[in-house]
Motif scaffolding. Structure first.
Motif: not given
Length: 203
Positions: A31-32, A34-36, A62, A65-67, A70, A95
């Motif tokens: 997740t981290t 992918t968020s970046q 999808q 959080r946090p996706i 974003i 974020l």
């Protein structure tokens, strides 16, 4: 994540390949990371990186959080709800912690949209669209794009009418080609054989 924003900008292809790997190997999804990647893709609007990344993430992830936040921010930018974008970003500042230049990259995209949309725009409205309601950075962006302000507080962007270039469209379809197309259409509809046999092309 230790990776800086500048490093992310220099490795767009690598980041996109990274999210592609998660698409085919969901067990390795992070997740981290992918968020970046999504945040980097947002800085590359109006290019389609963000849409491509979004399509590679399954529905379940999808909603994480946090996706989810974003993706919501991306939707606001893509639909030009710029004031709402800044409001939502302010509520989710964590974020972009440690990401230098993210906001200016977004402002660059907003200026691109303004430049192809407006001829003139109210100064205060433009400031709000750029996330600068106190009008502290507006002059910098105006100078960058060569926008000028008149005495009524209206900013001249561009004469859109001057950019319209008429184009003559010439159709090159002769009579014979047109009837061949008609005949092909009848064939694909599987017309009854006796009727089609009676069909004749006359010039």
């Amino acid at each position: 994540m230790a990776s800086t924003f500048e490093q992310m900008r220099a490795n767009v292809g690598k980041l996109l390949r990274g999210i592609d790997r998660y698409q085919f190997n969901p067990a390795y999804f992070q997740t981290t990371v992918t968020s970046q990647i999504l945040l980097k893709a947002l800085t590359n609007l109006p290019h389609t990186d963000f849409t491509l990344c979004k399509c590679m993430i399954d529905q379940t992830h999808q909603e994480e959080r946090p996706i989810r936040q974003i993706l919501y921010l991306g939707n606001l930018l893509e639909t030009c709800h710029f004031q709402s974008f800044w409001t939502s970003l302010e509520e989710n500042r964590e974020l972009i912690d440690g990401i230098t230049g993210f906001e200016d990259s977004v402002r660059k995209f907003i200026c691109h949209v303004v430049g192809i949309t407006y001829q003139t725009i109210d100064r205060q409205l433009l400031a709000e669209m750029l996330g600068d309601p106190l009008d502290t950075q507006l002059k910098v962006w105006m100078n960058k794009y060569g926008w000028t302000e008149n005495e009524d507080g209206q900013i001249f962007i561009y004469n859109q009418e001057e950019s319209i270039k008429p184009k003559n469209i010439v159709e090159k379809i002769d009579f014979e080609s047109e009837w061949l197309c008609v005949g092909s259409s009848f064939l694909t509809r599987e017309c009854p054989a006796p009727w089609f046999t009676a069909f004749k092309v006359t010039k």
